[in-house]
Motif scaffolding. Structure first.
Motif, PDB file in Angstrom:
ATOM      1  N   THR B 294      38.616  17.456  18.613  1.00  0.00           N
ATOM      2  CA  THR B 294      37.510  17.841  19.441  1.00  0.00           C
ATOM      3  C   THR B 294      37.851  19.021  20.692  1.00  0.00           C
ATOM      4  OG1 THR B 294      37.647  15.585  20.173  1.00  0.00           O
ATOM      5  CG2 THR B 294      36.560  16.786  21.918  1.00  0.00           C
ATOM      6  N   LEU B 295      38.835  19.432  20.577  1.00  0.00           N
ATOM      7  CA  LEU B 295      39.141  20.685  21.343  1.00  0.00           C
ATOM      8  C   LEU B 295      38.689  22.047  19.608  1.00  0.00           C
ATOM      9  CD1 LEU B 295      39.803  22.579  22.767  1.00  0.00           C
ATOM     10  CD2 LEU B 295      42.056  22.516  21.360  1.00  0.00           C
ATOM     11  N   HIS B 296      38.489  21.742  18.568  1.00  0.00           N
ATOM     12  CA  HIS B 296      38.348  22.808  17.698  1.00  0.00           C
ATOM     13  C   HIS B 296      36.759  23.266  18.109  1.00  0.00           C
ATOM     14  CE1 HIS B 296      36.426  22.881  13.484  1.00  0.00           C
ATOM     15  NE2 HIS B 296      37.765  24.311  13.772  1.00  0.00           N
ATOM     16  N   ASP B 297      36.116  21.736  17.433  1.00  0.00           N
ATOM     17  CA  ASP B 297      34.727  21.759  17.545  1.00  0.00           C
ATOM     18  C   ASP B 297      34.004  22.946  19.371  1.00  0.00           C
ATOM     19  OD1 ASP B 297      34.612  20.520  15.677  1.00  0.00           O
ATOM     20  OD2 ASP B 297      34.090  18.250  16.475  1.00  0.00           O
ATOM     21  N   TYR B 298      34.461  22.203  20.274  1.00  0.00           N
ATOM     22  CA  TYR B 298      34.357  22.282  21.705  1.00  0.00           C
ATOM     23  C   TYR B 298      34.129  24.225  21.687  1.00  0.00           C
ATOM     24  CZ  TYR B 298      34.144  24.264  26.292  1.00  0.00           C
ATOM     25  OH  TYR B 298      34.399  25.002  27.831  1.00  0.00           O
ATOM     26  N   TYR B 299      35.506  24.703  21.230  1.00  0.00           N
ATOM     27  CA  TYR B 299      35.329  25.677  21.065  1.00  0.00           C
ATOM     28  C   TYR B 299      34.420  26.384  19.637  1.00  0.00           C
ATOM     29  CZ  TYR B 299      37.690  30.787  20.219  1.00  0.00           C
ATOM     30  OH  TYR B 299      37.745  31.945  20.574  1.00  0.00           O
ATOM     31  N   LEU B 300      33.988  26.435  18.909  1.00  0.00           N
ATOM     32  CA  LEU B 300      33.091  26.848  18.194  1.00  0.00           C
ATOM     33  C   LEU B 300      32.362  27.008  18.645  1.00  0.00           C
ATOM     34  CD1 LEU B 300      34.583  25.631  14.269  1.00  0.00           C
ATOM     35  CD2 LEU B 300      35.278  27.689  16.027  1.00  0.00           C
ATOM     36  N   VAL B 301      31.587  25.977  19.037  1.00  0.00           N
ATOM     37  CA  VAL B 301      30.288  26.298  19.640  1.00  0.00           C
ATOM     38  C   VAL B 301      30.513  27.438  21.369  1.00  0.00           C
ATOM     39  CG1 VAL B 301      28.937  24.762  20.891  1.00  0.00           C
ATOM     40  CG2 VAL B 301      29.432  24.077  19.574  1.00  0.00           C
ATOM     41  N   GLN B 305      37.654  30.786  25.420  1.00  0.00           N
ATOM     42  CA  GLN B 305      39.099  31.406  24.471  1.00  0.00           C
ATOM     43  C   GLN B 305      39.835  30.999  26.079  1.00  0.00           C
ATOM     44  OE1 GLN B 305      39.102  33.102  22.228  1.00  0.00           O
ATOM     45  NE2 GLN B 305      41.672  32.820  22.505  1.00  0.00           N
ATOM     46  N   GLU B 306      39.719  30.408  27.355  1.00  0.00           N
ATOM     47  CA  GLU B 306      40.400  30.240  28.031  1.00  0.00           C
ATOM     48  C   GLU B 306      40.828  28.895  27.951  1.00  0.00           C
ATOM     49  OE1 GLU B 306      39.759  30.162  32.516  1.00  0.00           O
ATOM     50  OE2 GLU B 306      40.466  29.431  32.729  1.00  0.00           O
ATOM     51  N   THR B 307      40.004  27.761  28.038  1.00  0.00           N
ATOM     52  CA  THR B 307      40.134  26.690  27.271  1.00  0.00           C
ATOM     53  C   THR B 307      41.192  26.460  26.140  1.00  0.00           C
ATOM     54  OG1 THR B 307      38.148  25.526  28.970  1.00  0.00           O
ATOM     55  CG2 THR B 307      39.109  24.086  27.158  1.00  0.00           C
ATOM     56  N   LEU B 308      40.309  26.922  25.824  1.00  0.00           N
ATOM     57  CA  LEU B 308      41.153  26.907  23.821  1.00  0.00           C
ATOM     58  C   LEU B 308      43.088  27.376  24.155  1.00  0.00           C
ATOM     59  CD1 LEU B 308      41.747  26.039  20.776  1.00  0.00           C
ATOM     60  CD2 LEU B 308      40.974  28.846  20.409  1.00  0.00           C
ATOM     61  N   GLU B 309      43.402  28.300  24.820  1.00  0.00           N
ATOM     62  CA  GLU B 309      44.258  28.519  25.188  1.00  0.00           C
ATOM     63  C   GLU B 309      44.833  27.849  26.094  1.00  0.00           C
ATOM     64  OE1 GLU B 309      44.114  32.534  26.222  1.00  0.00           O
ATOM     65  OE2 GLU B 309      43.475  33.579  24.900  1.00  0.00           O
ATOM     66  N   GLU B 310      44.943  27.165  26.758  1.00  0.00           N
ATOM     67  CA  GLU B 310      45.368  26.155  27.595  1.00  0.00           C
ATOM     68  C   GLU B 310      45.435  24.455  27.164  1.00  0.00           C
ATOM     69  OE1 GLU B 310      44.496  27.121  32.601  1.00  0.00           O
ATOM     70  OE2 GLU B 310      43.296  25.582  31.693  1.00  0.00           O
ATOM     71  N   LEU B 311      44.224  24.011  26.180  1.00  0.00           N
ATOM     72  CA  LEU B 311      44.909  23.299  25.670  1.00  0.00           C
ATOM     73  C   LEU B 311      45.418  22.844  24.549  1.00  0.00           C
ATOM     74  CD1 LEU B 311      41.744  21.229  26.971  1.00  0.00           C
ATOM     75  CD2 LEU B 311      42.930  21.175  28.018  1.00  0.00           C
ATOM     76  N   TRP B 312      45.939  23.970  24.136  1.00  0.00           N
ATOM     77  CA  TRP B 312      46.356  24.684  22.781  1.00  0.00           C
ATOM     78  C   TRP B 312      47.700  23.592  22.639  1.00  0.00           C
ATOM     79  CZ3 TRP B 312      45.953  24.149  17.752  1.00  0.00           C
ATOM     80  CH2 TRP B 312      47.089  24.772  16.603  1.00  0.00           C
ATOM     81  N   GLN B 364      41.721  21.161  11.163  1.00  0.00           N
ATOM     82  CA  GLN B 364      40.972  22.293  12.148  1.00  0.00           C
ATOM     83  C   GLN B 364      42.586  22.795  13.070  1.00  0.00           C
ATOM     84  OE1 GLN B 364      39.168  18.369  13.544  1.00  0.00           O
ATOM     85  NE2 GLN B 364      37.202  19.648  12.672  1.00  0.00           N
ATOM     86  N   ALA B 365      43.425  22.092  13.348  1.00  0.00           N
ATOM     87  CA  ALA B 365      44.505  22.904  13.972  1.00  0.00           C
ATOM     88  C   ALA B 365      44.718  24.026  13.327  1.00  0.00           C
ATOM     89  CB  ALA B 365      45.604  21.911  14.053  1.00  0.00           C
ATOM     90  N   LEU B 366      45.183  24.087  11.848  1.00  0.00           N
ATOM     91  CA  LEU B 366      45.157  25.798  11.454  1.00  0.00           C
ATOM     92  C   LEU B 366      44.011  26.645  12.090  1.00  0.00           C
ATOM     93  CD1 LEU B 366      46.906  27.948  10.113  1.00  0.00           C
ATOM     94  CD2 LEU B 366      45.643  26.579   8.156  1.00  0.00           C
ATOM     95  N   HIS B 367      42.803  25.841  11.888  1.00  0.00           N
ATOM     96  CA  HIS B 367      42.028  26.988  12.113  1.00  0.00           C
ATOM     97  C   HIS B 367      41.984  27.617  13.917  1.00  0.00           C
ATOM     98  CE1 HIS B 367      37.141  27.917  12.333  1.00  0.00           C
ATOM     99  NE2 HIS B 367      37.911  28.719  11.736  1.00  0.00           N
ATOM    100  N   LEU B 368      42.784  27.747  14.847  1.00  0.00           N
ATOM    101  CA  LEU B 368      42.851  27.254  15.695  1.00  0.00           C
ATOM    102  C   LEU B 368      44.008  28.281  16.082  1.00  0.00           C
ATOM    103  CD1 LEU B 368      41.449  23.816  17.722  1.00  0.00           C
ATOM    104  CD2 LEU B 368      40.269  25.911  17.217  1.00  0.00           C
TER     105      LEU B 368
END
Lengths: 526, 526
Positions: B294-301, B305-312, B364-368
């Protein structure tokens, strides 16, 4: 709404705006009190007690034991508030187990009597609306939480049944609170220290009954009909004068009835108060006449000259309308329809007792007319003589030595009692009549506390105070012995399951017209 | 409450206050709309239609015909709002006849499907709580008046049954209004003009489904469970990106899950939102991993970046926890308990599909990780190779030419579909596997729109767009042909009365995980 009101307006109601406005200004502030249950109980079958159900204590100390009970699907608990309550309810509910993953589906059943906790309401098949039976099905979506039920309930017992939670959680009830409401201020009631504990108890239950019926108006019963009935009002008013002394509430109710007569000027048998005042389309010969009596009693206590003067035309009009119903013999024309209340006995003929109520009201009207020095007083005096003479000529049976009623010349207790109250015979003959009635027990008996009130009043009037106390102890004392916290609408010593409605589940167990023993005890110092 | 929360707090929940606060600031404003019923209907038995009940119109023009209907004790009326609604209800009720001398006792039944108007809910005996069935019993003390029901209902049909009024009056319903709520703004949805009317219809119903599930969070179903499930969230999010574009709501839900992990750092399978956020005590292997997705799809759209970094870190932790469940062969340890969802089939073994979900999420985690240039990426790359190799070595059956699962070496559709999505085989082999699966129809079939989504996604991934459309038309198009206004939680073409809960009355007929056809149609321009 508007359509309905207009229909009534156009066809029969002549609203007196000024009276209605005055009634509105007299609207009481309701006193509130928080009450909590006293114990956890169960009901068990017992043929020795009224309705066949007895209450047994499971736990005292509700605050300690109730929250510890965990209820899942199909579980139930009954709490006992220890006395009759009238008010709204709130329940603090806690989930137990996993987080609640489905709403709580809860059934609540309120009962004035243990039988209401025992007999499922779906078995009810009486002719009054089952909507009077106090049950609620409620979904609670958010837990923990406080469930607030804003309707007003009339009850001592509350049954909580968990219809469903989910397989993952159950609930417990952390706190149950009833916010009671009344317009009767207990602080105004003088303490009674009676040497007779039975009369002391009867007085206490009378006052509780009256208190719980005192709301924005004098209601007939807080469970049912929650309405202002004239017949009940008159008795509540006299019980009120020596207890709560909320005379403004009596005044309000008098103005309410006077504000909504029909186009003939007759006051309705009862009024609906919400969403606005609407007179019922029921008009009863005796109840309309008792408006005179209620005004008469009110004035004697309050000496409120302004109210007397304003409402006198309404009172006098009830007498005129009553007289219009007389035949050429000056006897009330009998009818098959429900034209006069008198009492609930299904076979009771209403003619003779209605004649007596008319005479009774005319004499009180004359008293008021004399106080007002009203022009009507001479006419009233003559009419009283005529109507009273007609009653003796046509309704007294020399053979039976009783007043008789209707084509079937029915002997009923109600007729004799009302004839005594109306003073149709002199005091000694009245006394003989009543004592013979009690000794011989002929004809149609009295069925309600309402008519029992009139028997007691009649006995006192003829000087039979001891007999009055005896009858009161037997009847109202019987209710106390049968567990009454407040006096009941219906009580038949010989058939304790009696209901005129097809089921005693729907009877009102806190009923205004049953509250008068305190009046007798205090007013006549019994 | 506090007691329960503390228990969870102390034992397993490690709340992240900062994430929780961020989620709170993202709480959406609900959009409201007033909806009124379109027609009066009845339901009639018909074996040709789903559940055996068909709707027949009695009257169009509700505004004209409904107020003219006068209902007394035992009478009922069913109104049809014409489409699925989610919201609260108000009903303007008028008394007809004498002034109401008793409360109105009204039963309301809300139904998403005609069957809910026909089959009495007391017949329900499934294992989910009957509290989900949408019925209310209500007393109305003051008439005329407006009955307001503040709970939120999910329905198209509403049945009103008069349990009782009194012998003296009946009622009519002057106006019925549903105030709908959603956090999905229709104005943001691009109009679709598809040449294929069937896909056009499927798209419309998909979007309505998503709209009605978009509330303060992405709910799984507005009738049941009204809750934020991770598996549903992931599919709602991707359907949302090409329609309502409420990306803040996706973000809010991601932060909510990340705010309430257990002490191992695993995110819950679902969250309760009221009275405050509480994670369910259910943790599912696959759902936790789909947080990554879900995080992966959210980031791609969004490229947020901030959310990705916080939730990674939360995302990566789900992978680590997944890996901890592997045995020495690097295969998911199977278990008798409900450790992974995958699908509703009662006999489905979860081992192999869970292994595939793990690989899917790891990729997907690797992609992130690569996007973040995170240190974990080399380890992840190696782990993916190992876990994938283990899957082929231990779960691929050369004999059967399918992936197999568990001790019984079960062949299931779910396993093959997830292995394809995880890219365990190359594209051509994946295509062959799927086509063979569809041709041979072996083993445990797919049971839910949730797994059907994954079949469609897999078909598109291997280039079988036409087959994907065919399957979609057969399945979701089947629901449309069977009368769906919104897509259903459960739909089995071969057993249309299927419910995993013991009764199709309790099925949700507007369910988030069924809303993805619009995603396929719009994203892949089918």
């Amino acid at each position: 709404m508007s359509e309905m009101l207009q229909k009534i307006d156009n066809s029969i109601i002549k609203k007196n705006e000024s009276f209605a406005a005055k009634a509105e200004t007299l609207k009481p502030t309701l006193l509130q009190r928080e009450q909590r249950p006293e114990r956890i109980v169960r009901v068990v079958p017992d043929e020795q007690v009224i309705h066949g159900w007895r209450v047994e204590q499971e736990e005292a100390a509700v605050a300690e034991h109730l929250p510890a009970r965990v209820l899942g699907k199909g579980d139930q608990v009954i709490v006992d508030f220890g006395d009759h309550q009238v008010g709204s309810l709130s329940i603090k509910i806690k989930p137990v187990g996993s987080p609640p993953d489905a709403p709580l589906y809860l059934k609540l059943t309120f009962g004035e009597m243990p039988v209401e906790m025992a007999v499922p309401f779906f078995e009810y098949d009486g002719w009054l609306s089952r909507s009077w039976l106090q049950e609620e099905y409620v979904h609670v979506d958010v837990l923990p939480g406080v469930l607030k039920l804003d309707r007003r309930y009339s009850f001592r017992y509350l049954k909580l049944e968990v219809v469903d939670t989910s397989p993952k959680y159950k609930v417990s009830f952390e706190d149950i609170c009833c916010t009671t409401v009344t317009s009767g201020d207990r602080n105004r009631v003088r303490e009674l220290h009676h040497s007779d504990p039975e009369l002391q108890a009867i007085d206490r239950v009378s006052i509780k009954t009256l208190e719980d019926c005192m709301q924005e108006v004098f209601e007939d019963g807080p469970k049912r009909d929650r309405r202002l009935w004239l017949g009940d009002l008159r008795l509540q008013a006299i019980a009120n004068y020596d207890t709560f002394q909320n005379n403004e509430l009596v005044k309000r109710c008098l103005y309410l009835f006077a504000a909504f007569p029909n186009d003939k000027g007759q006051v309705a048998a009862n009024l609906f108060i919400k969403p606005e005042v609407i007179p019922d389309d029921t008009f009863l010969f005796d109840y309309s006449l008792l408006f005179v009596s209620t005004l008469h009693d009110y004035y004697l206590v309050t000496k409120d000259q302004e109210t007397l003067e304003e409402l006198w035309p309404t009172a006098l009009r009830q007498i005129e309308i009553g007289l219009e119903q007389l035949d050429e013999r000056l006897i009330v024309q009998d009818s098959e329809i429900w034209y006069s209340f008198i009492d609930w006995h299904p076979e009771l003929n209403k003619q003779a007792p209605s004649q007596a109520v008319l005479i009774y009201a005319m004499k009180q009207a004359l008293h008021l007319a004399e106080l007002l020095q009203d022009d009507s007083r001479d006419v009233l005096r003559r009419q009283i003589d005529e109507v009273q003479a007609a009653a003796i000529q046509h309704l007294w049976s020399e053979v039976e030595q009783y007043f008789v009623s209707g084509k079937g010349r029915q002997v009923s207790w109600a007729t004799q009692v009302w004839m005594v109250l109306a003073g149709v015979l002199d005091k000694e003959k009245s006394r003989e009549l009543l004592l013979r009635l009690l000794a011989e027990q002929p004809g149609i008996p009295l069925m309600t506390p309402y008519m029992m009130h009139h028997l007691i009043e009649a006995l006192i009037q003829v000087g039979e105070r001891d007999r009055a106390i005896l009858e009161m102890k037997q009847y109202w004392g019987g209710m106390v012995r049968d567990g009454a916290d407040t006096f009941w609408e219906l009580y038949d010593l010989h058939n304790k399951k009696f209901s005129p409605y097809g089921s005693y589940l729907i009877n009102s167990y806190c009923h205004a017209w049953s509250c008068t023993p305190t009046y007798f005890i205090r007013k006549y110092k019994l």
